[in-house]
Design an enzyme around this catalytic site. Structure first.
Site, PDB file in Angstrom:
ATOM      1  N   GLU A  88      -0.499  -9.368  -0.716  1.00  0.00           N
ATOM      2  CA  GLU A  88      -1.900  -9.677  -0.409  1.00  0.00           C
ATOM      3  C   GLU A  88      -2.771  -9.636  -1.669  1.00  0.00           C
ATOM      4  O   GLU A  88      -3.696 -10.441  -1.819  1.00  0.00           O
ATOM      5  CB  GLU A  88      -2.413  -8.686   0.648  1.00  0.00           C
ATOM      6  CG  GLU A  88      -1.741  -8.922   2.000  1.00  0.00           C
ATOM      7  CD  GLU A  88      -1.946  -7.779   2.983  1.00  0.00           C
ATOM      8  OE1 GLU A  88      -1.748  -6.608   2.578  1.00  0.00           O
ATOM      9  OE2 GLU A  88      -2.299  -8.038   4.138  1.00  0.00           O
ATOM     10  N   GLY A 136       0.720  -5.074   0.902  1.00  0.00           N
ATOM     11  CA  GLY A 136      -0.495  -5.145   0.090  1.00  0.00           C
ATOM     12  C   GLY A 136      -0.251  -5.796  -1.273  1.00  0.00           C
ATOM     13  O   GLY A 136      -1.164  -6.402  -1.848  1.00  0.00           O
ATOM     14  N   ALA A 163       0.859  -1.181   0.000  1.00  0.00           N
ATOM     15  CA  ALA A 163       0.000   0.000   0.000  1.00  0.00           C
ATOM     16  C   ALA A 163       0.898   1.234   0.000  1.00  0.00           C
ATOM     17  O   ALA A 163       2.049   1.175   0.455  1.00  0.00           O
ATOM     18  CB  ALA A 163      -0.885  -0.021   1.238  1.00  0.00           C
ATOM     19  N   GLU A 204       5.037  -5.128   7.025  1.00  0.00           N
ATOM     20  CA  GLU A 204       4.303  -4.093   7.765  1.00  0.00           C
ATOM     21  C   GLU A 204       4.831  -3.897   9.173  1.00  0.00           C
ATOM     22  O   GLU A 204       4.792  -2.790   9.718  1.00  0.00           O
ATOM     23  CB  GLU A 204       2.806  -4.443   7.817  1.00  0.00           C
ATOM     24  CG  GLU A 204       2.069  -4.283   6.496  1.00  0.00           C
ATOM     25  CD  GLU A 204       2.079  -5.527   5.635  1.00  0.00           C
ATOM     26  OE1 GLU A 204       2.909  -6.440   5.870  1.00  0.00           O
ATOM     27  OE2 GLU A 204       1.251  -5.600   4.704  1.00  0.00           O
TER      28      GLU A 204
HETATM   29  N1  CO8 Z   1       4.623   3.248  -0.620  1.00  0.00           N
HETATM   30  C1  CO8 Z   1       5.026   4.442  -1.123  1.00  0.00           C
HETATM   31  N2  CO8 Z   1       6.171   4.601  -1.800  1.00  0.00           N
HETATM   32  C2  CO8 Z   1       6.944   3.519  -1.976  1.00  0.00           C
HETATM   33  C3  CO8 Z   1       6.597   2.249  -1.488  1.00  0.00           C
HETATM   34  C4  CO8 Z   1       5.368   2.132  -0.783  1.00  0.00           C
HETATM   35  N3  CO8 Z   1       4.911   0.974  -0.308  1.00  0.00           N
HETATM   36  N4  CO8 Z   1       7.576   1.372  -1.812  1.00  0.00           N
HETATM   37  C5  CO8 Z   1       8.498   2.078  -2.496  1.00  0.00           C
HETATM   38  N5  CO8 Z   1       8.137   3.362  -2.593  1.00  0.00           N
HETATM   39  C6  CO8 Z   1       8.856   4.466  -3.248  1.00  0.00           C
HETATM   40  C7  CO8 Z   1      10.051   4.921  -2.438  1.00  0.00           C
HETATM   41  O1  CO8 Z   1       9.644   5.809  -1.419  1.00  0.00           O
HETATM   42  C8  CO8 Z   1      10.892   5.585  -3.503  1.00  0.00           C
HETATM   43  O2  CO8 Z   1      10.353   6.830  -3.783  1.00  0.00           O
HETATM   44  P1  CO8 Z   1      11.336   8.139  -3.913  1.00  0.00           P
HETATM   45  O3  CO8 Z   1      12.157   7.836  -5.142  1.00  0.00           O
HETATM   46  O4  CO8 Z   1      10.379   9.270  -4.083  1.00  0.00           O
HETATM   47  O5  CO8 Z   1      12.146   8.177  -2.693  1.00  0.00           O
HETATM   48  C9  CO8 Z   1      10.646   4.687  -4.724  1.00  0.00           C
HETATM   49  O6  CO8 Z   1       9.434   3.992  -4.472  1.00  0.00           O
HETATM   50  C10 CO8 Z   1      11.739   3.671  -4.947  1.00  0.00           C
HETATM   51  O7  CO8 Z   1      11.897   2.919  -3.740  1.00  0.00           O
HETATM   52  P2  CO8 Z   1      13.322   2.687  -3.056  1.00  0.00           P
HETATM   53  O8  CO8 Z   1      14.249   3.832  -3.306  1.00  0.00           O
HETATM   54  O9  CO8 Z   1      13.087   2.330  -1.620  1.00  0.00           O
HETATM   55  O10 CO8 Z   1      13.825   1.417  -3.889  1.00  0.00           O
HETATM   56  P3  CO8 Z   1      14.763   0.233  -3.418  1.00  0.00           P
HETATM   57  O11 CO8 Z   1      15.075  -0.559  -4.622  1.00  0.00           O
HETATM   58  O12 CO8 Z   1      15.895   0.736  -2.583  1.00  0.00           O
HETATM   59  O13 CO8 Z   1      13.844  -0.647  -2.391  1.00  0.00           O
HETATM   60  C11 CO8 Z   1      11.809  -1.759  -1.733  1.00  0.00           C
HETATM   61  C12 CO8 Z   1      12.662  -1.289  -2.892  1.00  0.00           C
HETATM   62  C13 CO8 Z   1      12.540  -2.880  -0.956  1.00  0.00           C
HETATM   63  C14 CO8 Z   1      10.510  -2.293  -2.297  1.00  0.00           C
HETATM   64  C15 CO8 Z   1      11.548  -0.570  -0.753  1.00  0.00           C
HETATM   65  O14 CO8 Z   1      11.046   0.517  -1.499  1.00  0.00           O
HETATM   66  C16 CO8 Z   1      10.549  -0.860   0.332  1.00  0.00           C
HETATM   67  O15 CO8 Z   1      10.902  -1.458   1.333  1.00  0.00           O
HETATM   68  N6  CO8 Z   1       9.280  -0.415   0.168  1.00  0.00           N
HETATM   69  C17 CO8 Z   1       8.275  -0.501   1.172  1.00  0.00           C
HETATM   70  C18 CO8 Z   1       7.765  -1.926   1.336  1.00  0.00           C
HETATM   71  C19 CO8 Z   1       6.715  -1.992   2.417  1.00  0.00           C
HETATM   72  O16 CO8 Z   1       6.975  -1.717   3.572  1.00  0.00           O
HETATM   73  N7  CO8 Z   1       5.479  -2.388   2.045  1.00  0.00           N
HETATM   74  C20 CO8 Z   1       4.370  -2.495   2.956  1.00  0.00           C
HETATM   75  C21 CO8 Z   1       3.536  -1.269   2.895  1.00  0.00           C
HETATM   76  S1  CO8 Z   1       2.215  -1.257   4.100  1.00  0.00           S
HETATM   77  C22 CO8 Z   1       1.033  -2.227   3.383  1.00  0.00           C
HETATM   78  O17 CO8 Z   1       1.158  -2.701   2.289  1.00  0.00           O
HETATM   79  C23 CO8 Z   1      -0.208  -2.445   4.186  1.00  0.00           C
HETATM   80  C24 CO8 Z   1      -1.290  -3.047   3.313  1.00  0.00           C
HETATM   81  C25 CO8 Z   1      -2.583  -3.158   4.045  1.00  0.00           C
HETATM   82  C26 CO8 Z   1      -3.409  -1.907   3.894  1.00  0.00           C
HETATM   83  C27 CO8 Z   1      -4.854  -2.192   4.036  1.00  0.00           C
HETATM   84  C28 CO8 Z   1      -5.358  -1.775   5.377  1.00  0.00           C
HETATM   85  C29 CO8 Z   1      -6.841  -2.026   5.527  1.00  0.00           C
END
Ligand code: CO8
Length: 257
Positions: free
Chosen positions: A111, A108, A65, A131
Site C-alpha cells: 500500500e 501496508g 504494518a 491481511e
Molecule cells: N510485522 C511484524 N514482524 C514481521 C512482519 C510484520 N508484518 N513481517 C515479518 N516480521 C518479522 C518476523 O516476525 C520475524 O521476526 P522474528 O525473527 O523475531 O521471528 C522476522 O520479521 C523475519 O520474518 P520471517 O522469519 O517470517 O521471514 P521469512 O523469510 O520466513 O518470511 C515473510 C518473510 C513472507 C515476509 C513473512 O515474514 C510474512 O509473511 N510476514 C507478514 C506479512 C503480512 O502478513 N503482512 C501484512 C501485515 S498487516 C498490514 O500490513 C495491514 C496494513 C494496514 C494497516 C492500516 C490500518 C488503518
C-alpha cells in the site's frame, strides 16, 4: 534530524528514504510512519529537492504494518486512535515519489508503494495483500488504490486469497512501471528521480496532481482541470524557456527547479 527506523539522504536534487528495520523485514511501525512523514515534510519544504525515492532492503521493501505492534488492539482503540492514518502524509506529498521495491512489498508495504507515483521493482520483488490470512483486510488502500491501479479481478484475487504476485505479473497488470536487476534498483530509481527533479517543478507537481485527479473525479471534470492547468503553465518562465530552447535546438535551463 535523528531517525531510528529510516535512513535519510540527499543525492543532488533527490531525497532518498531507506526503511531500516532489517530484523522485522522493514515492518512498518508507528515510529517508522512518523519518521517517514517527518522526512517528507522536510523534503516538501526544501526547495533544493525535486523528487523523492523510497526504498527498503534487498529482502524486503516492507512486509506490512508491524503485526506485533497492532495485535493487542481492540476495536475501540483501532477506531479511535486511527494510528496508521498518518501514512496519508505520503499519499498527499506534492513532489513526485518513486518506490524502489526489492523483495517483499506486502500488506501496508504494498500500500505504501501504491501511494508513490512510480513503482520501479527489482526482479525479486513480490507483492501481496495477505491481511486476510491474519483475520483482517487491507487498511491503507489495498482494496481502493490497488483496485484503481490493477482492476477488480486481480485485486479480489490478491485480497481474498492472500497470495503473492511476482514482479512479472505485477508489471503485466500495471502495478509496476519498470523491472530492473536487483543490483541496479536504487541507482535506476535515483536516475529516474533525478531526471524528474531537473524539469520545471511547477510543471512536475501539476502533472502529478492532474494524473491523480483522474482517480477522483468524472472524466469531463478531469479533462477540464487538466486543460486549465495546461493553460496556467503558460504563465511560467519555464514554459517560455522550454519552448524557446526547443526552437533554438538547445537544452532548456529551467529556473523553477
Ligand atoms: N510485522 C511484524 N514482524 C514481521 C512482519 C510484520 N508484518 N513481517 C515479518 N516480521 C518479522 C518476523 O516476525 C520475524 O521476526 P522474528 O525473527 O523475531 O521471528 C522476522 O520479521 C523475519 O520474518 P520471517 O522469519 O517470517 O521471514 P521469512 O523469510 O520466513 O518470511 C515473510 C518473510 C513472507 C515476509 C513473512 O515474514 C510474512 O509473511 N510476514 C507478514 C506479512 C503480512 O502478513 N503482512 C501484512 C501485515 S498487516 C498490514 O500490513 C495491514 C496494513 C494496514 C494497516 C492500516 C490500518 C488503518
Amino acid at each position: 534530524m535523528n531517525y531510528e527506523t529510516i535512513k535519510v539522504e540527499t543525492r543532488g536534487r533527490v531525497g532518498l528514504v531507506t526503511f531500516n528495520r532489517p530484523k522485522s523485514m522493514n515492518a512498518l511501525s508507528i515510529q517508522m510512519m512518523r519518521e517517514v512523514v517527518q522526512a517528507l515534510q522536510a523534503f516538501q519544504n526544501d526547495a533544493r529537492i525535486g523528487a523523492v525515492v523510497l526504498t527498503g532492503s534487498e529482502k524486503a521493501f516492507a512486509a506490512g504494518a508491524d503485526i506485533k505492534e497492532m495485535q493487542g488492539l481492540d476495536f475501540a482503540e483501532a477506531l479511535t486512535t486511527d494510528l496508521w492514518a498518518e501514512w496519508e502524509g505520503l499519499g498527499e506529498f506534492r513532489k513526485p515519489t518513486i518506490a524502489a521495491v526489492a523483495g517483499y512489498a506486502l500488506g501496508g508495504g504494498c500500500e505504501v508503494a501504491l501511494m508513490c507515483d512510480i513503482v520501479i521493482a527489482a526482479d525479486n520483488a513480490k507483492f501481496g495483500q495477505p491481511e486476510i490470512t491474519l483475520g483482517v483486510i487491507p487498511g491503507m488502500g489495498g482494496t481502493q488504490r490497488l483496485a484503481r491501479s490493477i482492476g477488480k479481478a486481480k485485486t479480489m484475487d490478491l485480497c481474498l486469497t492472500g497470495r503473492l504476485m511476482d514482479v512479472q505479473e505485477a508489471e503485466r497488470c500495471g502495478l509496476v512501471a519498470r523491472i530492473v536487476p536487483a543490483t541496479d534498483l536504487v541507482e535506476e530509481a535515483l536516475r529516474t528521480a533525478d531526471k524528474i527533479a531537473n524539469f520545471s517543478l511547477p510543471a512536475v507537481m501539476l502533472a502529478k496532481e492532474s494524473v491523480n485527479r483522474a482517480f477522483e473525479v468524472p472524466l469531463s471534470e478531469g479533462l477540464r482541470f487538466e486543460r486549465r492547468v495546461f493553460h496556467s503553465l503558460f504563465a511560467t518562465e519555464d514554459q517560455s524557456e522550454g519552448m524557446e530552447a526547443f526552437v533554438q535546438k538547445r537544452s532548456p535551463q529551467f529556473k523553477n527547479r
